[in-house]
Each structure stands twice: as C-alpha cells, then as structure tokens.
Design a protein around this motif. Structure first.
Motif, short mmCIF file in Angstrom:
data_model
loop_
_atom_site.label_atom_id
_atom_site.label_comp_id
_atom_site.label_asym_id
_atom_site.label_seq_id
_atom_site.Cartn_x
_atom_site.Cartn_y
_atom_site.Cartn_z
N ASN A 123 0.82 -1.22 0.00
CA ASN A 123 0.00 0.00 0.00
C ASN A 123 0.84 1.26 0.00
N ALA A 145 -4.97 -1.62 -1.63
CA ALA A 145 -5.86 -0.65 -2.27
C ALA A 145 -5.97 -0.94 -3.77
N ASN A 146 -7.20 -0.95 -4.27
CA ASN A 146 -7.47 -1.22 -5.69
C ASN A 146 -6.92 -2.57 -6.13
N ASP A 148 -8.32 -5.18 -7.13
CA ASP A 148 -8.96 -5.75 -8.31
C ASP A 148 -8.42 -5.15 -9.61
N GLU A 149 -7.71 -4.04 -9.51
CA GLU A 149 -7.08 -3.43 -10.68
C GLU A 149 -5.58 -3.69 -10.72
N ARG A 150 -4.96 -3.80 -9.53
CA ARG A 150 -3.49 -3.86 -9.47
C ARG A 150 -2.92 -5.28 -9.44
#
Length: 249
Positions: A123, A145-146, A148-150
């Motif tokens: 993070n 954090a994020n 699902d995108e990272r």
C-alpha cells in the motif's frame, strides 16, 4: 495397517511418495486436495487420501493404522497444519519428522515477516503487482488498495482456488491458473505481458522455482517483495529417504 504416514502436497511429498512406491513400502500419503492426489505417481502398497484432516480424524487414522512414524512434507508456509500434525503426534507418542526444502537467500528483495506487513508495504507502492503466492493468500491481498485493478494472481489450476478468488472480487482476466515451476524465460514473458512492476512471492526454494521467479523479475526491472519463512529444523529429502531405507528395506 500402515505404520508410516506422509503428509505431502509438495514437491518433497511427491518425491517421497514415489520413493515409497518404488520400494514397495506400505504407507498412507495425505494430501489436502484431489488435485494434489492426481499429480502423484504411486502404486500399492502406497495409499493416497485427499482432504484436509482436522486433529480428531487425524488421531483416529493414526489409531486405526497403528502409525509409528509421520513424515511432514507439507509446504514450508503451511504452519497451521504442521503444528496440528506435530501436536497430535506428540499426544499419541508417534515419531514426527519434518521434511524441509532448502532455503535460498537473495539480497535485493524487501522481506516481510507476515501478510499484514506485506500488504502494508504494497500500500506504499504504485504499479501492477504479480503474485505467485497462490489462492491461499488472495484473501489477505484484498487489503491492497485497488487490488482488483493492481493484482495478478498465479495459482494452481484448481476450480476451488479460482472460484474463491472470483468470490473475493478478483476479475477473471487477472487470474492465472497453471502448474509450475516455470522457467526464467516463461516468468519474464508473463511479467511483461501483464505489465507487472512488483513481484510478491514466498521463499519457495529451488523446488518452487524461487530463483527463476526472482531472476526474471530482476531482469524485468521489477521490485521484489518476499514473505519470509518461519525458521524450522528438519530433514532434507535425502535424509528422509535414508531413514526409510534403514528402517523399512
């Protein structure tokens, strides 16, 4: 009756299963999943049982089989199951032997002692993360954090693992189900295809292709973050085989 029980599901477990089978040593091999059973090569008098064993059923099996020796060749990060096996063996007066893979140290990696520490470290970073830690750690990594995108996750090709990750919110396109270990060149191609900036991995030793992963990440200019092992004492595969030879052959 099987006086020898081997807990496997690892490369070390597979090698010892083949050794037991080739030398016709009666033994029960326990693996956690049906997939773990399918990748084993064995014949009678070796018997393979799949499914996670809690202490109660484990104790019952030891009683029924009149178990004398237990070889614990579970994954070096499967601390909970190893503790359960060791505790039951101690309670029942059964000889317990831990089979460990050799550790590998690299200097240019960030080392974290727990998943909480690793997530906190991630993070503080930016960029795409490639995890070779499998489906088991996917829940902890939702703290990134994020995520699902990272996050891209490479795992064994089991329906259960894939389903679990999808249920956690990982998109299908970020899940890679395949059986390793992989070559350095394959890792490099996959890291570049996903645009990964960071590799997160366990110190899985030579059997788990640790250097092939970290060398590939280094050549791709990626940051390497490693979940450190808890230090243990145990036997090498060769030492375990020597014990089986001396007692069973």
């Amino acid at each position: 009756m099987h006086e020898i029980v081997l807990f496997g599901g690892t490369t070390e477990g597979r090698i010892l299963t083949e050794f037991l089978s080739q030398n016709r040593i009666p033994a029960i091999v326990c693996v956690a999943t049906e997939y773990g059973e399918k990748v084993l090569e064995y014949d009678e008098p070796v018997i393979v049982r799949s499914g996670k064993l809690k202490p109660g059923p484990m104790r019952e099996m030891f009683h029924e089989e009149q178990t004398k020796i237990v070889f614990d060749a579970t994954h070096p990060y499967a601390m909970n199951i190893s503790k359960s096996i060791k505790d039951v063996c101690k309670e029942e007066g059964i000889e317990y032997m831990r089979v460990l893979r050799q550790s590998i140290e690299i200097e240019d990696a960030v080392k974290c002692s727990s998943m909480d520490e690793l997530v906190a470290c991630l993070n503080e970073t930016e960029g795409i993360i490639f995890s070779t830690m499998g489906a088991k750690e996917a829940r902890s990594l939702t703290g990134v954090a994020n995520f699902d995108e990272r996050l891209f996750i490479r795992m064994l090709p089991s329906p259960e693992g894939m389903r679990s990750c999808l249920d956690l919110g990982y998109p299908m396109k970020n899940l890679c189900g395949m059986q390793g270990p992989f070559s350095k060149e394959f890792n490099m191609a996959q890291f570049r295809e996903t645009g990964a900036d960071i590799l997160i991995t366990k110190e899985s030793g030579s059997a788990g292709g640790f250097l092939e992963k970290t060398d590939a990440a280094r050549e791709c200019g990626m940051k390497i973050i490693v979940l450190a092992r808890v230090e243990e004492e145990g036997l090498s595969i060769e030492e375990a085989q020597d014990i089986l030879r001396s007692r069973c052959l």
